[in-house]
Write a protein that holds these residues in place. Sequence first.
Motif, mmCIF file in Angstrom:
data_model
loop_
_atom_site.group_PDB
_atom_site.id
_atom_site.type_symbol
_atom_site.label_atom_id
_atom_site.label_comp_id
_atom_site.label_asym_id
_atom_site.label_seq_id
_atom_site.Cartn_x
_atom_site.Cartn_y
_atom_site.Cartn_z
ATOM 1 N N CYS A 80 0.838 -1.209 0.000
ATOM 2 C CA CYS A 80 0.000 0.000 0.000
ATOM 3 C C CYS A 80 0.868 1.253 0.000
ATOM 4 C CB CYS A 80 -0.932 0.009 1.207
ATOM 5 S SG CYS A 80 -2.268 -1.198 1.134
ATOM 6 N N SER A 81 1.882 1.276 0.856
ATOM 7 C CA SER A 81 2.773 2.436 0.898
ATOM 8 C C SER A 81 3.559 2.563 -0.401
ATOM 9 C CB SER A 81 3.720 2.330 2.091
ATOM 10 O OG SER A 81 3.009 2.486 3.307
ATOM 11 N N ASN A 82 3.946 1.441 -0.970
ATOM 12 C CA ASN A 82 4.641 1.481 -2.264
ATOM 13 C C ASN A 82 3.732 2.030 -3.354
ATOM 14 O OD1 ASN A 82 7.105 0.366 -1.334
ATOM 15 N ND2 ASN A 82 6.233 -1.686 -1.411
ATOM 16 N N GLN A 83 2.470 1.646 -3.323
ATOM 17 C CA GLN A 83 1.514 2.150 -4.312
ATOM 18 C C GLN A 83 1.369 3.662 -4.200
ATOM 19 O OE1 GLN A 83 -2.425 0.407 -4.028
ATOM 20 N NE2 GLN A 83 -3.348 1.985 -5.318
ATOM 21 N N ILE A 84 1.275 4.145 -2.964
ATOM 22 C CA ILE A 84 1.165 5.597 -2.758
ATOM 23 C C ILE A 84 2.412 6.298 -3.289
ATOM 24 C CG2 ILE A 84 0.977 7.426 -1.026
ATOM 25 C CD1 ILE A 84 -0.469 5.243 0.746
ATOM 26 N N TYR A 85 3.578 5.787 -2.900
ATOM 27 C CA TYR A 85 4.843 6.391 -3.312
ATOM 28 C C TYR A 85 4.947 6.449 -4.837
ATOM 29 C CZ TYR A 85 9.872 7.232 -3.624
ATOM 30 O OH TYR A 85 11.100 7.768 -3.923
ATOM 31 N N ASP A 86 4.552 5.381 -5.501
ATOM 32 C CA ASP A 86 4.699 5.297 -6.951
ATOM 33 C C ASP A 86 3.659 6.123 -7.709
ATOM 34 O OD1 ASP A 86 6.834 3.558 -6.667
ATOM 35 O OD2 ASP A 86 5.608 1.752 -6.905
ATOM 36 N N THR A 87 2.531 6.444 -7.067
ATOM 37 C CA THR A 87 1.416 7.051 -7.785
ATOM 38 C C THR A 87 1.279 8.556 -7.564
ATOM 39 O OG1 THR A 87 0.230 4.952 -7.534
ATOM 40 C CG2 THR A 87 -1.054 6.834 -8.290
ATOM 41 N N VAL A 88 1.551 9.035 -6.360
ATOM 42 C CA VAL A 88 1.399 10.475 -6.121
ATOM 43 C C VAL A 88 2.322 11.261 -7.035
ATOM 44 C CG1 VAL A 88 0.636 10.178 -3.733
ATOM 45 C CG2 VAL A 88 3.090 10.480 -4.223
ATOM 46 N N LEU A 89 1.956 12.507 -7.323
ATOM 47 C CA LEU A 89 2.752 13.354 -8.201
ATOM 48 C C LEU A 89 3.763 14.201 -7.427
ATOM 49 C CD1 LEU A 89 0.015 14.571 -10.720
ATOM 50 C CD2 LEU A 89 1.536 12.584 -10.865
ATOM 51 N N SER A 90 3.851 13.983 -6.134
ATOM 52 C CA SER A 90 4.772 14.738 -5.295
ATOM 53 C C SER A 90 6.210 14.596 -5.793
ATOM 54 C CB SER A 90 4.688 14.248 -3.847
ATOM 55 O OG SER A 90 3.352 14.227 -3.390
ATOM 56 N N LEU A 91 6.890 15.724 -5.941
ATOM 57 C CA LEU A 91 8.298 15.687 -6.332
ATOM 58 C C LEU A 91 9.179 15.358 -5.139
ATOM 59 C CD1 LEU A 91 8.445 18.822 -8.674
ATOM 60 C CD2 LEU A 91 8.233 16.402 -9.317
ATOM 61 N N ASP A 92 8.697 15.713 -3.957
ATOM 62 C CA ASP A 92 9.444 15.450 -2.723
ATOM 63 C C ASP A 92 8.720 14.351 -1.960
ATOM 64 O OD1 ASP A 92 10.699 15.543 -0.198
ATOM 65 O OD2 ASP A 92 11.280 17.620 -0.539
ATOM 66 N N LYS A 93 9.255 13.149 -2.020
ATOM 67 C CA LYS A 93 8.608 12.026 -1.345
ATOM 68 C C LYS A 93 9.662 11.083 -0.790
ATOM 69 C CE LYS A 93 7.750 9.890 -5.893
ATOM 70 N NZ LYS A 93 6.702 9.354 -6.796
ATOM 71 N N GLU A 94 9.344 10.506 0.373
ATOM 72 C CA GLU A 94 10.261 9.593 1.051
ATOM 73 C C GLU A 94 9.490 8.376 1.562
ATOM 74 O OE1 GLU A 94 13.110 11.384 3.928
ATOM 75 O OE2 GLU A 94 11.926 13.202 3.597
ATOM 76 N N LEU A 95 10.167 7.239 1.598
ATOM 77 C CA LEU A 95 9.594 6.005 2.120
ATOM 78 C C LEU A 95 10.566 5.451 3.159
ATOM 79 C CD1 LEU A 95 7.240 3.935 1.707
ATOM 80 C CD2 LEU A 95 8.709 2.788 0.039
ATOM 81 N N ILE A 96 10.106 5.347 4.404
ATOM 82 C CA ILE A 96 10.959 4.901 5.504
ATOM 83 C C ILE A 96 10.390 3.624 6.114
ATOM 84 C CG2 ILE A 96 11.813 5.452 7.821
ATOM 85 C CD1 ILE A 96 11.923 8.362 7.012
ATOM 86 N N ALA A 97 11.225 2.599 6.224
ATOM 87 C CA ALA A 97 10.808 1.327 6.816
ATOM 88 C C ALA A 97 10.951 1.358 8.335
ATOM 89 C CB ALA A 97 11.641 0.189 6.241
ATOM 90 N N LEU A 98 9.940 0.834 9.013
ATOM 91 C CA LEU A 98 9.947 0.687 10.470
ATOM 92 C C LEU A 98 10.203 -0.789 10.762
ATOM 93 C CD1 LEU A 98 6.816 2.916 11.207
ATOM 94 C CD2 LEU A 98 9.231 3.597 11.319
ATOM 95 N N GLU A 99 11.451 -1.114 10.955
ATOM 96 C CA GLU A 99 11.862 -2.515 10.988
ATOM 97 C C GLU A 99 11.467 -3.246 12.266
ATOM 98 O OE1 GLU A 99 12.985 -3.982 8.468
ATOM 99 O OE2 GLU A 99 13.818 -2.442 7.143
ATOM 100 N N ASN A 100 11.142 -2.506 13.327
ATOM 101 C CA ASN A 100 10.871 -3.153 14.615
ATOM 102 C C ASN A 100 9.452 -2.867 15.110
ATOM 103 O OD1 ASN A 100 11.762 -4.840 16.705
ATOM 104 N ND2 ASN A 100 12.385 -3.119 17.984
#
Length: 252
Positions: A199-219
Amino acid sequence: MTAAKVIPGAESFFLPGNSIGILICHGFNGTPQSVRYLGDNLAVKGYTVYAPRLKGHGTDELDMETSHYQDWVHDVETAYAKLKQTCTYVFAIGQSMGGALVLDLATKVPCEGILTINAALQVPEYEIYRNQSVPRFIPEGEPDVKDDTVTEITYDQVPSKAINQLLDIMEHTSQQLENISCPILLFHSPEDHVVPARCSNQIYDTVLSLDKELIALENSYHVASLDYDKDQIIEQANRFIQIHSKKATIAS
């Protein structure tokens, strides 16, 4: 008809601060209690923080049964308007369904930035209840939190009608992603037993935002605002908000 009584601890909270406002939206079957730690610690940094309680949440299942997703959309829009009364800039943070709601908000109002925590565009476990009204109530398991010392205020069961409202807002938001262009920071837990990480990957790939980050919460699991990575969320959120509030100031 008498309004349902709010469960102690599940109330909305407003923490006044500076001209940077932060709206924090809890998830489906959650309450502001689930994001209180985030709110308190962001308020300590000087921000004005508001976490509304979504209609039908934090009271009883019968109250949730009569709630429509448009009520939740309205609650978030009202919270934004409240912050804009005193704040120059507003950032919106949403967890799970709250993520879908703040993404929807970003298509309607000028947000300086959106932050999502395991934003829900799909909940596979609920799909079998789509367009179903029976059983009337669906049992809920324990909240999906890795830290077993944590308690979250939730209902033991949720109405199938409410589940369908959740499915509707997730579908609606999925169709609106291409209308989002503001800066966005996406937190996701690789091990999430409620919402797929895709779901987060879909958002990241689809929004038109030029400034976007994806951070994993490993724990952390799904309710990451209460889990082991909650301080990482605060640290990264503060960094993001500082950067984009300064950019907004320069632009204005």
